[in-house]
Design a protein around this motif. Structure first.
Motif, mmCIF file in Angstrom:
data_model
loop_
_atom_site.group_PDB
_atom_site.id
_atom_site.type_symbol
_atom_site.label_atom_id
_atom_site.label_comp_id
_atom_site.label_asym_id
_atom_site.label_seq_id
_atom_site.Cartn_x
_atom_site.Cartn_y
_atom_site.Cartn_z
ATOM 1 N N VAL A 1 0.843 -1.184 0.000
ATOM 2 C CA VAL A 1 0.000 0.000 0.000
ATOM 3 C C VAL A 1 0.882 1.240 0.000
ATOM 4 O O VAL A 1 2.078 1.181 0.305
ATOM 5 C CB VAL A 1 -0.934 0.039 1.233
ATOM 6 C CG1 VAL A 1 -1.980 -1.060 1.153
ATOM 7 C CG2 VAL A 1 -0.139 -0.060 2.530
ATOM 8 N N SER B 1 -7.654 0.873 0.839
ATOM 9 C CA SER B 1 -7.744 2.207 0.237
ATOM 10 C C SER B 1 -8.650 3.062 1.108
ATOM 11 O O SER B 1 -9.351 2.561 1.993
ATOM 12 C CB SER B 1 -8.309 2.129 -1.191
ATOM 13 O OG SER B 1 -9.639 1.614 -1.171
ATOM 14 N N TRP C 1 -4.942 6.217 1.889
ATOM 15 C CA TRP C 1 -4.344 4.905 1.650
ATOM 16 C C TRP C 1 -4.665 4.488 0.215
ATOM 17 O O TRP C 1 -5.797 4.648 -0.241
ATOM 18 C CB TRP C 1 -4.936 3.853 2.590
ATOM 19 C CG TRP C 1 -4.584 4.017 4.043
ATOM 20 C CD1 TRP C 1 -5.332 4.634 4.999
ATOM 21 C CD2 TRP C 1 -3.395 3.539 4.688
ATOM 22 N NE1 TRP C 1 -4.693 4.566 6.207
ATOM 23 C CE2 TRP C 1 -3.505 3.899 6.054
ATOM 24 C CE3 TRP C 1 -2.276 2.834 4.259
ATOM 25 C CZ2 TRP C 1 -2.525 3.588 6.989
ATOM 26 C CZ3 TRP C 1 -1.297 2.518 5.188
ATOM 27 C CH2 TRP C 1 -1.414 2.895 6.537
ATOM 28 N N LYS D 1 -3.891 1.225 -2.703
ATOM 29 C CA LYS D 1 -3.311 -0.084 -2.976
ATOM 30 C C LYS D 1 -2.180 0.066 -3.993
ATOM 31 O O LYS D 1 -2.319 0.768 -4.986
ATOM 32 C CB LYS D 1 -4.368 -1.055 -3.512
ATOM 33 C CG LYS D 1 -3.876 -2.469 -3.736
ATOM 34 C CD LYS D 1 -5.009 -3.374 -4.184
ATOM 35 C CE LYS D 1 -4.503 -4.798 -4.402
ATOM 36 N NZ LYS D 1 -5.598 -5.707 -4.845
#
Length: 328
Positions: free
Chosen positions: A92, A294, A324, A326
């Motif tokens: 991530v 995410s 966040w 991926k």
């Protein structure tokens, strides 16, 4: 009482120095086969040991979260069982950004103000591996972070390969961050990385340990101790569930526990006359991963601080964003 240098209300050793509360203050004046690697820097699917617990990493406590289900949702309730994958690493990218402004009087005799504005942004690629036989521990390594701040960006390359770990309580509640920056990195880079990770974990979204259905709502309470100790109230709604994938809407409100603002690095204290901090966002969680897949969260607010002379307040505005994504 005179404070002549900018002071962050959440220091590196406290909470979110680069987060939403870091304004300047100036006053009066499972079961899969595991990798042979034993730390997060290897290429295997899981870490055979929580290496960050014994390799000299700096250990930082993360405030615990008390979760209460407000509504169980509609339909058959199912447990939100967290079962981290041990057959693949999670990749991530974490981005945090803070924008902080402070207005304070420059002297008792002149009707002038000093305005200070600070912005800090950091993008950090993370490769995370659950410990093979311990679903409550995560080991991670980071790639090369980047920043819009060109001076800081030039120092971040030395952080490539830095490692660490996170300990979790049931319900995806982080309780401790361990961080070991590369020894060749300089203090500003180390500080920025630590502040970014601490800020993200202070806003980690927990899930209930009891079964719930789509539409469920729960509340998370944390006490975040720093220059201004606050009660963080997080209200979470489970908007959808597909197998282990959860879609969550999040609302956060923070209120000071008392009116004391302790300036880090000194014995000086200010009075919190006014305070506001709230925000919202959405998150995608995979119950097979310990970090979010995410999502984003934006916090905004401000406060009014006073010292010996209540007619000469310090006014602060703060904004903190967390994202966040991926990574492949």
């Amino acid at each position: 009482m005179t404070v002549s240098s900018p002071v962050s209300p959440r220091s590196t050793t406290a909470r979110r120095a680069v987060g939403m509360a870091a304004a300047a203050v100036v006053l009066a004046s499972g079961a899969a086969a595991c990798s042979s690697s034993n730390d997060a820097s290897g290429d295997g699917p899981c870490a055979t040991t929580p290496a960050s617990k014994s390799d000299g990493a700096r250990s930082i406590t993360v405030p615990d979260a008390e979760v209460t289900v407000l509504s169980p949702g509609e339909g058959p309730a199912q447990p939100l069982t967290v079962s981290p994958r041990t057959d693949a690493a999670q990749r991530v990218t974490l981005e945090t950004s803070s924008l902080e402004a402070s207005v304070a009087p420059t002297s008792r005799t002149e009707n002038t103000n000093q305005v200070q504005k600070t912005e800090q942004q950091l993008v950090t690629p993370i490769t995370a591996r659950a410990v093979c036989d311990d679903p409550s521990s995560l080991e991670f390594s980071i790639g090369t972070p980047t920043s819009k701040d060109t001076a800081l960006d030039g120092l971040l390359g030395a952080l490539d390969g830095s490692t660490g770990g996170i300990s979790y309580a049931p319900g995806l509640v982080p309780t401790r961050l361990r961080l070991k920056p590369d020894e060749s990195s300089e203090s500003p880079a180390r500080s920025a990385l630590e502040q970014s990770l601490v800020g993200a974990l202070d806003y980690a979204v927990p899930v209930p340990t009891t079964p719930v259905a789509p539409g469920a709502r729960w509340q998370s309470l944390r006490t975040v101790s720093a220059a201004a100790t606050v009660t963080q109230t997080m209200t979470v709604t489970l908007t959808a569930r597909e197998g282990d994938i959860l879609k969550l809407d999040v609302r956060v409100d923070e209120t000071p526990v008392d009116s004391v603002f302790s300036i880090p690095g000194s014995d000086a204290k200010l009075h919190i006359a006014k305070f506001s901090m709230s925000g919202s966002g959405s998150l995608t969680v995979d119950l097979r991963s310990l970090l979010p897949v995410s999502g984003d969260l934006t916090m905004k607010g401000g406060r009014e601080l006073t010292g010996d002379d209540p007619n000469r307040p310090i006014l602060q505005q703060n904004e903190f964003t967390l994202t966040w994504r991926k990574s492949e």
